[in-house]
Scaffold this motif. Structure first.
Motif, PDB file in Angstrom:
ATOM      1  N   LEU A 622      75.989  84.876  48.861  1.00  0.00           N
ATOM      2  CA  LEU A 622      74.532  84.777  48.750  1.00  0.00           C
ATOM      3  C   LEU A 622      74.020  85.496  47.513  1.00  0.00           C
ATOM      4  O   LEU A 622      73.192  84.968  46.758  1.00  0.00           O
ATOM      5  CB  LEU A 622      73.874  85.360  50.000  1.00  0.00           C
ATOM      6  CG  LEU A 622      74.056  84.588  51.307  1.00  0.00           C
ATOM      7  CD1 LEU A 622      73.497  85.386  52.474  1.00  0.00           C
ATOM      8  CD2 LEU A 622      73.377  83.234  51.242  1.00  0.00           C
ATOM      9  N   SER A 625      74.776  83.627  44.316  1.00  0.00           N
ATOM     10  CA  SER A 625      74.208  82.283  44.187  1.00  0.00           C
ATOM     11  C   SER A 625      72.693  82.284  44.016  1.00  0.00           C
ATOM     12  O   SER A 625      72.136  81.303  43.524  1.00  0.00           O
ATOM     13  CB  SER A 625      74.563  81.447  45.427  1.00  0.00           C
ATOM     14  OG  SER A 625      75.962  81.383  45.603  1.00  0.00           O
ATOM     15  N   LEU A 659      73.124  76.170  48.611  1.00  0.00           N
ATOM     16  CA  LEU A 659      73.766  77.272  49.328  1.00  0.00           C
ATOM     17  C   LEU A 659      74.543  76.765  50.539  1.00  0.00           C
ATOM     18  O   LEU A 659      75.657  77.204  50.819  1.00  0.00           O
ATOM     19  CB  LEU A 659      72.693  78.257  49.801  1.00  0.00           C
ATOM     20  CG  LEU A 659      72.438  79.496  48.949  1.00  0.00           C
ATOM     21  CD1 LEU A 659      71.328  80.321  49.569  1.00  0.00           C
ATOM     22  CD2 LEU A 659      73.686  80.327  48.820  1.00  0.00           C
TER      23      LEU A 659
END
Length: 715
Positions: A622, A625, A659
């Motif tokens: 996370l 990204s 994601l």
């Protein structure tokens, strides 16, 4: 030596004061005290601020006065409290020795020995706010007028016109019936009714006028004593007469001054000014988006420095202020031009504004400062900014002042403080000029480590109270309030809203003083032994250890122990900041909740240690990204929250879909592939933390119900 003689003089003065306030008693009076160990006194429990209940006991002016009499004479008092009618009858029936708060009337002389008054208070007429114009007692003819039973001026009232008198046992019941329209007016002393209005937040009661009868101007508070106890009357009267002015003033300051019951009681107002604050509700406008000076919170309540000043004005004047809601500062100025509001607490005097406003003397001066990037050297003078682009908010009062005084500056007008500071951060502007208060307030939540206050310039924002120019009385009243604001009160308000300092320039005089002091310290240090040196080293090391531990504790307080992401507490703090930005500047943002699918099976199959490694791996994915401006944290268990500042649904949909694909395609050690479900929403006006999280959670629920490994939005 001066200090010594000053203190000696003060001690002598105090000694003389003590001697002057002694009570000289006769042998008969001393014998009376010895033979009467307890004197029974009847008092009221609801006669604020003279005798009333507070917490577990009774307090007030009269209780302290009795304590002072006891201290000076040796008399001991036993207090009996009840409503006025009850204690008045108990006194008449000789069930008690004394009664407090009784006023002199000739018809009471057969059963009362009166002392001299220990306080005089005005008797006022209160009506409902829809009563209409009050034109004297004739306005009450045929009306229901509430009074206390056995009040001392009742016989005179019965002789006045055609009044329909309604009798009450308690102040509470009397005032409540006026509030709910069961009576049209009431007559009672000012401090007691003011106290009840403030206690119960009554908003529909208005002060009509002061009661004036042929033989009654004010309520004279005295002690009444049984005629059979003349020695007791003599002792109490001697004590009251012997009291020094300082002692009386101290009692008044403590109980009357601190509660501030009297209109204008702490500021010397003339009769016209007292009548004005008694009968008018003063309407004011603010800048609804001008924090920390003034603004509105999410509930629409007035906050900021001016809110604190209005509270102060209200206490000092016992005046009633009413906020007139506006959408902007420019609308507030238009409203006061149109006489829809009467005043502005914080206004800068300009030639244009003087055409429709009058101003008190300035009572708040806030310096203008320059915000720059952290690598810029100190700004000694505004002319150091020549040749550089400097931002300033469009339309502010000091824009024209700076343009006229410093025409060589390249001033670039921006819409608001955020645009100005953002352009400084991005290098589009060299600096941004605004008040220390405004920039300092924003630095508390943003731009930390990126921008600094690089210097103070000579100009200051001088703020006064601005009053519509057709209301000279209000201007005079508020000028007196300004004159009575102490430096301590100013500092208290400023320190509350401006907790920041600017970077200082070079003071060469101070440098020489520091050098000389440093040389002296070096010479002194030469005499210190080795143990002291080692102790200093140990102390410095201990301080460094404490600082390191404090930093570590600060990190722990806002991060999740396992993943290193923001924890729930920090996420909610960041979310509140974004909600505030949304309300003040309509900056939209998105919130997403993601949940790792079937995570319980991972823990059950591979163990919690492997499950933890998956959480860590997802956290790293996370962070790598998302954009640098986004916030991500662990909300609990396998749930994560992502905050996307200044984003719309289209952009966030693309980011979340990417994601989702990235997580689903990632190989996790021991476990293999896992997926995640996403729910997200867009901020709305009036949102709370609970509301926006609930919408995102609803979207997450639909994502899971729809088969997981998907993105859903809730509008």
């Amino acid at each position: 030596m001066k200090v010594f003689f000053s203190r000696l003089f003060l001690m002598l003065c105090l000694s003389f004061s003590t001697l002057a306030s002694e009570v000289v008693l006769t042998e008969e009076e001393q014998a009376f005290i010895a033979s009467h160990p307890v004197i029974k006194v009847a008092m009221m429990p609801d006669f604020t601020p003279f005798s009333y209940k507070s917490g577990a006991g009774l307090v007030g002016f009269e209780h302290d006065l009795l304590a002072l009499i006891s201290e000076k004479t040796g008399l001991r008092f036993e207090i009996r409290t009840d409503k006025w009618t009850t204690i008045y009858n108990a006194f008449k029936n000789k069930e008690v020795d004394m009664i407090s708060s009784i006023s002199y009337k000739e018809y009471r002389e057969p059963f009362t020995l009166f002392t001299s008054p220990y306080y005089n208070i005005p008797i006022m007429i209160f009506v409902k706010d829809n009563f209409g114009e009050y034109k004297g007692l004739q306005s009450l003819e045929g009306k229901k007028v509430g009074v206390l039973k056995d009040v001392f001026y009742i016989e005179e009232l019965k002789k006045v016109g055609n009044l329909n008198l309604v009798y009450y046992d308690s102040y509470d019941a009397l005032t409540k019936d006026l509030v709910f329209g069961k009576i049209d007016a009431l007559m009672q002393n000012l401090p007691n009714i003011n106290h009840l209005i403030k206690k119960y937040l009554y908003t529909n009661i208005t002060l009509a006028s002061e009661l004036s009868l042929p033989n009654t101007k004010r309520e004279d508070l005295r002690f009444g004593i049984q005629p059979e106890l003349p020695l007791l009357s003599s002792i109490v009267q001697k004590t009251l007469s012997a009291m020094m002015k300082q002692e009386k003033a101290a009692l008044s300051d403590k109980w009357i001054g601190s509660i501030k019951e009297y209109v204008g009681g702490h500021i010397l107002l003339n009769k016209n000014e007292i009548a004005y604050v008694n009968t008018n509700r003063i309407k004011y406008c603010i800048n609804p988006k001008g924090l920390p000076f003034e603004g509105l919170n999410e509930k629409g309540e007035h906050i900021g420095m001016s809110a604190d000043y209005y509270q102060l004005f209200s206490q000092m004047l016992s005046a009633k202020f009413e906020l007139v809601s506006t959408n902007s500062w420019n609308q507030s100025l238009e409203y006061i031009k149109q006489r829809r509001c009467d005043m502005l607490a914080l206004g800068m005097e300009t030639p244009e504004r003087k055409s429709y406003l009058n101003f008190t003397s300035s009572y708040l001066e806030v310096p203008l400062v320059v915000a720059t990037r952290v690598d810029v050297p100190f700004i000694n003078h505004i002319l150091d900014l020549e040749g550089e682009k400097v931002g300033i908010i469009r339309g502010d009062a000091f824009v024209n002042i700076l343009r006229s005084r410093y025409p060589s500056l390249e001033l670039v007008e921006v819409d608001d403080i955020y645009e100005g500071l953002d352009k400084v951060k991005d290098g589009q502007l060299f600096g941004f000029i605004d008040t220390l208060a405004s920039i300092g307030y924003e630095f508390q939540s943003q731009y930390f480590g990126e921008l600094k206050i690089a210097g103070k310039i000579n100009e200051k924002l001088k703020l006064s109270i601005a009053v519509r120019n057709d209301d000279e009385t209000l201007l005079a009243v508020l000028q007196k309030a300004v004159n009575n604001i102490t430096n301590e009160l100013h500092r208290k308000i400023l320190n509350k809203w401006i907790p920041i300092k600017y970077e200082k320039g070079i003071d060469y005089k101070l440098i020489w003083e520091v050098v000389l002091v440093a040389l002296l310290i070096v010479l002194l240090l030469m005499y210190w032994n080795t143990k002291v040196t080692k102790a200093n080293k140990l102390l410095k090391q201990a301080q460094r250890d404490i600082e390191d531990k404090n930093k570590a504790l600060e990190r722990l307080a806002q991060t999740d122990n396992l993943t290193g992401l923001f924890n729930r507490r920090k996420l909610e703090e960041l979310l509140q900041i974004e909600l505030d930005r949304k309300e003040r500047f309509e900056r939209d943002f998105c919130l997403s909740i993601l949940d790792i699918d079937h995570f319980k099976q991972v823990n059950d199959t591979f163990g919690h240690q492997t499950g933890d490694s998956v959480l860590v791996a997802v956290s790293e994915l996370l962070v790598s990204s998302l954009r640098k401006t986004d916030y991500v944290g662990r909300y609990g268990g396998e749930e994560f929250i992502i905050i996307f500042p200044e984003s719309n649904l289209e952009v966030v949909t693309v980011l979340l879909e990417a994601l989702r694909v990235k997580i689903a395609g990632e190989g996790f050690e021991d476990v293999g592939s896992v997926s995640a479900s996403f729910g997200f929403t867009l901020s709305q006006s009036g949102d709370s933390i609970e509301a926006i999280i609930a919408r995102a959670d609803e979207a997450l629920y639909r994502a899971k119900e729809g088969g997981r490994n998907r993105v859903e939005v809730q509008l």
